[in-house]
Design an enzyme around this catalytic site. Sequence first.
Site, PDB file in Angstrom:
ATOM      1  N   LEU A 128     -45.619  13.007  13.420  1.00  0.00           N
ATOM      2  CA  LEU A 128     -45.808  14.139  14.327  1.00  0.00           C
ATOM      3  C   LEU A 128     -47.228  14.114  14.888  1.00  0.00           C
ATOM      4  O   LEU A 128     -48.184  14.431  14.188  1.00  0.00           O
ATOM      5  CB  LEU A 128     -45.540  15.454  13.590  1.00  0.00           C
ATOM      6  CG  LEU A 128     -44.198  15.544  12.843  1.00  0.00           C
ATOM      7  CD1 LEU A 128     -44.066  16.883  12.139  1.00  0.00           C
ATOM      8  CD2 LEU A 128     -43.035  15.313  13.803  1.00  0.00           C
ATOM      9  N   GLU A 129     -47.352  13.714  16.138  1.00  0.00           N
ATOM     10  CA  GLU A 129     -48.666  13.609  16.761  1.00  0.00           C
ATOM     11  C   GLU A 129     -48.582  14.025  18.222  1.00  0.00           C
ATOM     12  O   GLU A 129     -47.542  14.504  18.689  1.00  0.00           O
ATOM     13  CB  GLU A 129     -49.224  12.200  16.601  1.00  0.00           C
ATOM     14  CG  GLU A 129     -48.275  11.081  17.012  1.00  0.00           C
ATOM     15  CD  GLU A 129     -48.846   9.705  16.745  1.00  0.00           C
ATOM     16  OE1 GLU A 129     -49.880   9.378  17.387  1.00  0.00           O
ATOM     17  OE2 GLU A 129     -48.299   8.963  15.929  1.00  0.00           O
TER      18      GLU A 129
END
Length: 404
Positions: free
Chosen positions: A154-155
């Site tokens: 998750l970025e």
Amino acid sequence: MRRLRACLAALTAVTAAAAATTALVATDASGATTALSDRWYAAAPYLMPLDNNPPDPAAIMDATGLKAFQLAFVLAPNGGGCTPTWDGTAAVSSDTAVQSAVAAIRAKGGDVSVSIGGYGGTKLGQACADPAATAAAYQQVVTKYGLHAIDFDLEEPEYENTAAIRNEIGAAKILQQNNPGLYVSVTTAGTADGTGWFGKQMLLEAKSQGFTPNNFSIMPFDGGFGGAAAQTGALTAFNQILQSTFGWDQATAYAHEGFSGMNGRSDTGEFFTQADFGTVLAYATSHHMDRFTFWSLNRDRPCTPVDNNGKTSGTCSSVAQNAWDFAKYSVTFAGATPPESTPTPTPTPTDPPTGCGTAWSATAVYTAGAEVSYAHHIWKAKWWTQNETPGAAEWGPWQDEGAC
């Protein structure tokens, strides 16, 4: 609405089959049998099986003793929809290429985890209507490949989207509940103080949903990191964030903390050598951290010339090395002994000077991949942008490619 109904219908079928999850895992078409220990899934380096000149996993296993691979990335379709694909283009439902690679790895006594998300493309958390629909899409991946492990990467820009992160964390929790024993890691950006504002909001979302994965890992690169000391400092700071967010003591926080590095030259021109990996590995093992991995095996090869003409490559490291040098640190973290010791690295090369090229213009329109010069640095556009000064925002549209 039609898409929502379809995804919810898929979830209903998944839920009805939850009690048979173990049987599905044991008998899927990829040949899944007995899971490896969690330590191997925690040590699995990233591998792009369909892009960046994929190396032969069997050759890596023979050369290093590695048993686990983190296959990347599962995304939403480029054309839209709530169904899983590889890299946005190859539907998981009809895949045979990745499935064949998974079967070959398992035939040699190894296994895989699958990573969802990553830096590019549209994520399922952005495309699906809610956590249940997102989980239904990921369950297709778990079932197709008989997975014992999964990674939520998750970025940016997804983790700047509150609804998308709610969907991803909610989906991770549902998968954890419906697939007993599934190893779940959550990977996010690293900063000098551990992780940035959006990473901290992601942790708070996990806390609010009552979700605890096997680990939360940070990526301490592409953020002004000058080697191992900066990385271990970030890991110490992140441990304190985990303590304050979840009310854990230090040891519990380390037991739920992971490191995800980048071997060789990073996207922003940082260099991480074998010696840096050895230092961080010693930190991770001495603090009993849960995960030690890196991006990527596609890059765990020497370049010609060694510095790749001052550019970051997806297929080599840009530092002096033998093939698969960095994979051996993962093997050591898993508790095994590589076939031969990691060689002493030679000094990191210095980027050669290059011309600055076309200057950035506030009025010009730039699309992903466009390069400009600004303040004596080369900058590459991550996505469409106009009138956004390179370097003005930490998570802005420009990626620093180094001095020119």
